[in-house]
Design a protein around this motif. Structure first.
Motif, PDB file in Angstrom:
ATOM      1  N   ASN A 177       0.809  -1.209   0.253  1.00  0.00           N
ATOM      2  CA  ASN A 177       0.002  -0.015   0.073  1.00  0.00           C
ATOM      3  C   ASN A 177       0.976   1.370  -0.131  1.00  0.00           C
ATOM      4  O   ASN A 177       0.343   2.392   0.272  1.00  0.00           O
ATOM      5  N   GLU A 178       2.193   1.074  -0.135  1.00  0.00           N
ATOM      6  CA  GLU A 178       3.066   1.973  -0.225  1.00  0.00           C
ATOM      7  C   GLU A 178       3.253   3.251   0.647  1.00  0.00           C
ATOM      8  O   GLU A 178       3.276   4.246   0.584  1.00  0.00           O
ATOM      9  N   THR A 179       2.970   2.797   2.185  1.00  0.00           N
ATOM     10  CA  THR A 179       3.042   3.420   3.313  1.00  0.00           C
ATOM     11  C   THR A 179       4.254   3.081   4.035  1.00  0.00           C
ATOM     12  O   THR A 179       4.828   3.875   4.853  1.00  0.00           O
ATOM     13  N   LYS A 180       5.067   2.223   3.472  1.00  0.00           N
ATOM     14  CA  LYS A 180       6.613   2.021   4.071  1.00  0.00           C
ATOM     15  C   LYS A 180       7.489   1.592   2.828  1.00  0.00           C
ATOM     16  O   LYS A 180       7.118   1.233   2.065  1.00  0.00           O
ATOM     17  N   MET A 181       8.746   2.181   3.442  1.00  0.00           N
ATOM     18  CA  MET A 181       9.867   2.026   2.258  1.00  0.00           C
ATOM     19  C   MET A 181      10.935   1.258   3.050  1.00  0.00           C
ATOM     20  O   MET A 181      11.418   1.109   4.239  1.00  0.00           O
ATOM     21  N   HIS A 201       4.564   9.126   5.067  1.00  0.00           N
ATOM     22  CA  HIS A 201       3.404   9.903   5.454  1.00  0.00           C
ATOM     23  C   HIS A 201       2.633  10.218   4.191  1.00  0.00           C
ATOM     24  O   HIS A 201       3.154  10.318   3.054  1.00  0.00           O
ATOM     25  N   LYS A 202       1.462  10.850   4.541  1.00  0.00           N
ATOM     26  CA  LYS A 202       0.655  10.930   3.197  1.00  0.00           C
ATOM     27  C   LYS A 202       1.176  12.271   2.241  1.00  0.00           C
ATOM     28  O   LYS A 202       1.052  12.391   1.183  1.00  0.00           O
ATOM     29  N   ASP A 203       1.923  12.962   3.195  1.00  0.00           N
ATOM     30  CA  ASP A 203       2.409  14.225   2.659  1.00  0.00           C
ATOM     31  C   ASP A 203       3.749  14.102   1.991  1.00  0.00           C
ATOM     32  O   ASP A 203       4.598  14.613   1.228  1.00  0.00           O
ATOM     33  N   GLY A 204       4.084  12.632   2.063  1.00  0.00           N
ATOM     34  CA  GLY A 204       5.495  12.270   1.191  1.00  0.00           C
ATOM     35  C   GLY A 204       6.691  12.250   2.403  1.00  0.00           C
ATOM     36  O   GLY A 204       7.642  11.892   2.044  1.00  0.00           O
ATOM     37  N   SER A 205       6.551  12.694   3.394  1.00  0.00           N
ATOM     38  CA  SER A 205       7.650  12.871   4.308  1.00  0.00           C
ATOM     39  C   SER A 205       7.790  11.572   5.103  1.00  0.00           C
ATOM     40  O   SER A 205       6.908  10.789   4.972  1.00  0.00           O
ATOM     41  N   LEU A 206       9.109  11.183   5.875  1.00  0.00           N
ATOM     42  CA  LEU A 206       9.510   9.947   6.180  1.00  0.00           C
ATOM     43  C   LEU A 206       9.300   9.808   7.780  1.00  0.00           C
ATOM     44  O   LEU A 206       9.662  11.036   8.463  1.00  0.00           O
ATOM     45  N   GLY A 207       9.118   8.873   8.532  1.00  0.00           N
ATOM     46  CA  GLY A 207       9.250   8.623   9.795  1.00  0.00           C
ATOM     47  C   GLY A 207      10.843   8.622   9.989  1.00  0.00           C
ATOM     48  O   GLY A 207      11.722   8.693   9.538  1.00  0.00           O
ATOM     49  N   LYS A 208      10.954   7.789  11.348  1.00  0.00           N
ATOM     50  CA  LYS A 208      12.353   7.474  11.666  1.00  0.00           C
ATOM     51  C   LYS A 208      12.596   6.123  11.246  1.00  0.00           C
ATOM     52  O   LYS A 208      11.696   4.992  11.520  1.00  0.00           O
ATOM     53  N   PRO A 209      13.597   5.745  10.626  1.00  0.00           N
ATOM     54  CA  PRO A 209      13.925   4.515  10.108  1.00  0.00           C
ATOM     55  C   PRO A 209      14.289   3.569  11.147  1.00  0.00           C
ATOM     56  O   PRO A 209      14.666   3.892  12.343  1.00  0.00           O
ATOM     57  N   LYS A 210      13.891   2.141  10.981  1.00  0.00           N
ATOM     58  CA  LYS A 210      14.025   1.313  12.131  1.00  0.00           C
ATOM     59  C   LYS A 210      14.650  -0.071  11.436  1.00  0.00           C
ATOM     60  O   LYS A 210      14.045  -0.401  10.435  1.00  0.00           O
ATOM     61  N   LYS A 211      15.612  -0.503  12.099  1.00  0.00           N
ATOM     62  CA  LYS A 211      16.423  -1.883  11.761  1.00  0.00           C
ATOM     63  C   LYS A 211      15.459  -2.999  11.855  1.00  0.00           C
ATOM     64  O   LYS A 211      15.009  -3.176  12.912  1.00  0.00           O
ATOM     65  N   LEU A 212      15.378  -3.815  10.597  1.00  0.00           N
ATOM     66  CA  LEU A 212      14.773  -5.089  11.040  1.00  0.00           C
ATOM     67  C   LEU A 212      15.453  -5.974  12.143  1.00  0.00           C
ATOM     68  O   LEU A 212      16.699  -5.753  12.193  1.00  0.00           O
ATOM     69  N   GLY A 213      14.781  -7.043  12.531  1.00  0.00           N
ATOM     70  CA  GLY A 213      15.166  -7.778  13.591  1.00  0.00           C
ATOM     71  C   GLY A 213      16.259  -8.599  13.080  1.00  0.00           C
ATOM     72  O   GLY A 213      16.789  -8.926  11.792  1.00  0.00           O
ATOM     73  N   ASN A 214      16.790  -9.572  14.170  1.00  0.00           N
ATOM     74  CA  ASN A 214      18.014 -10.420  13.912  1.00  0.00           C
ATOM     75  C   ASN A 214      17.622 -11.607  13.141  1.00  0.00           C
ATOM     76  O   ASN A 214      18.553 -12.357  12.935  1.00  0.00           O
ATOM     77  N   LYS A 215      16.483 -11.930  12.896  1.00  0.00           N
ATOM     78  CA  LYS A 215      16.150 -12.949  11.884  1.00  0.00           C
ATOM     79  C   LYS A 215      16.472 -12.796  10.571  1.00  0.00           C
ATOM     80  O   LYS A 215      16.895 -13.566   9.708  1.00  0.00           O
TER      81      LYS A 215
END
Length: 461
Positions: A177-181, A201-215
């Motif tokens: 749904n193009e809500t996460k990069m 976000h809807k206005d094209g701004s980005l949140g805070k990057p999060k690292k995926l887990g250790n799996k």
């Protein structure tokens, strides 16, 4: 110009490392018989004598990256006589008809490196990886760029705010749904790269990057994420045991306890295998590999969805587990008959040496019997489940023994009548050994306390 050119050489080497370089991993023969025949590969005709990789389909057009020589252009040349990367496109109506290769728009391609493009569903936004110029200085690190299409021309190019001159970001893809990069960065590692996710976000701004887990992420190199509409992630890594360098893996992000799957020997090799792309509707896609020397793009056909394969395997394993349980129960019944005098007193809570209400009731009952029968002594046996290290579990069972002895002594029992043995995780009585998934009730059985009354004449520690 000489200094600028040397800097560009460094940039290209850095680019190659971030995008395609793999690190030799310990070879482990995998039990991949389920997956090894699930894919068919064919090298496509857009490949050149140079390096071609990162194929992505948008409608009937194939987008890919290449360092082939461009006509009518001054090239920067690396110390290995290769050129910089640019983004190309070609009509791709079926796997036999790719032709008419063209360089992507000049607004996107520059004299520096551009690669790994991704276009949103409406065709209006594109993400790609590039070197950028910051205040007349070429950044040594890679950045994720975003371009907007207006009047059929790509423009409004920006470097995303998550980029930095201190580390690289790249290889961006979006979820269904193009809500996460999802993207790759070396911001938190000195030895490789990791996969991150950030909200759009809807206005094209980005949140805070999060690292995926250790799996998914390891201390080595994870790269080239691809996420399906169903939130299934494909990526490359040389940090999980595989067939050589970069291998392609699958994991279902919807699963609470997901299994990491190596796609098998028809996909992976002793070389670098990466940049996986799949259309789940057609079961067709692409990957890139340097298994034949230079990097080539391969067309792939997936015979069965991995989810379907895993469900079939899960049912088969369940039948095996049920059969094993029948045998274990039969064996346990025989063992319990031999140990009929030995009783289970109670169970400790996970990672705790403190008593619960039931254990206090049992210990009070044991105290009463010992006090009213001064010829009796008691011997306890303490066990733990398999979670945690063996050293920690042995320490924990010893601590539990100390608390039991202390409690009985405070109740008036002579400590010389109390004996005990600690076994840690050495005597698991069900399937829940190390790395075998079990629920809490199954783990609890192994945190048991057993006891045996005996008379003074049979005294033994």
């Amino acid at each position: 110009m000489k200094n600028i050119k040397n800097l560009l050489l460094v940039l290209v080497l850095s680019f190659n490392y971030t995008l395609i370089n793999g690190q030799e991993n310990l070879f482990k023969k995998l039990d991949d018989s389920i997956f090894s025949n699930n894919y068919e590969l064919r090298k496509i005709t857009v490949n050149s004598k140079s390096d071609d990789f990162g194929a992505f389909m948008y409608k009937d057009t194939l987008y890919f990256s290449s360092n082939r020589k461009r006509r009518k252009m001054i090239h920067y040349i690396n110390n290995d006589n290769t050129y910089f990367f640019n983004i190309y496109l070609a009509p791709f109506y079926n796997e036999q008809s790719e032709s008419n290769i063209a360089l992507f728009e000049k607004n996107i391609n520059t004299n520096l490196n551009e690669a790994i493009s991704y276009i949103t569903k409406d065709g209006r936004t594109m993400y790609y990886t590039a070197n950028v110029i910051d205040k007349d200085t070429i950044r040594r690190n890679l950045s994720i760029m975003r371009a907007i299409k207006k009047d059929n021309i790509w423009g409004d190019i920006e470097s995303l705010p998550i980029n930095s001159k201190f580390y690289s970001n790249g290889q961006a893809v979006l979820n269904g749904n193009e809500t996460k990069m999802y993207f790759v960065s070396d911001r938190d590692t000195l030895t490789g790269s990791d996969i991150y996710v950030v909200d759009i976000h809807k206005d094209g701004s980005l949140g805070k990057p999060k690292k995926l887990g250790n799996k998914i992420n390891t201390s080595k190199k994870e790269s080239f994420p691809f996420i399906t509409e169903n939130n299934e992630l494909y990526f490359s890594s040389n940090g999980h045991n595989g067939y050589g360098k970069l291998d392609i893996y699958y994991i279902d992000l919807n699963d609470k306890d997901p299994e990491l799957i190596n796609l098998g020997s028809n996909i992976n090799s002793s070389a670098d295998d990466f940049a996986f792309f799949l259309n789940p509707i057609t079961s067709k896609g692409f990957l890139s590999s340097n298994k034949e020397g230079n990097i080539n793009i391969y067309n792939l056909i997936e015979k069965k969805p991995i989810k379907e394969i895993l469900e079939k395997r899960k049912k088969k394993n369940k039948r095996k587990e049920d059969s094993v349980k029948v045998k274990e129960n039969s064996s346990r019944l025989k063992k319990n008959k031999r140990l009929s005098k030995k009783r289970i007193a109670f169970y400790f809570d996970y990672n705790s040496s403190y008593f619960n209400k039931y254990s206090i009731q049992v210990l009070d009952s044991i105290s009463s019997r010992l006090i009213s029968n001064d010829f009796l002594k008691i011997k306890f046996s303490f066990y733990s489940d398999s979670r945690g290290t063996s050293e920690y579990n042995m320490m924990m069972t010893n601590k539990r023994y100390f608390r039991v002895k202390e409690y009985l002594t405070q109740n008036g029992v002579n400590p010389e009548r109390i004996f005990g043995e600690v076994f840690g995780e050495t005597k698991i009585i069900n399937k829940c050994v190390n790395d075998i998934p079990c629920n809490e009730e199954e783990h609890k059985i192994n945190r048991r306390v057993e006891y045996l009354f005996f008379k003074k004449e049979n005294e033994k520690k």
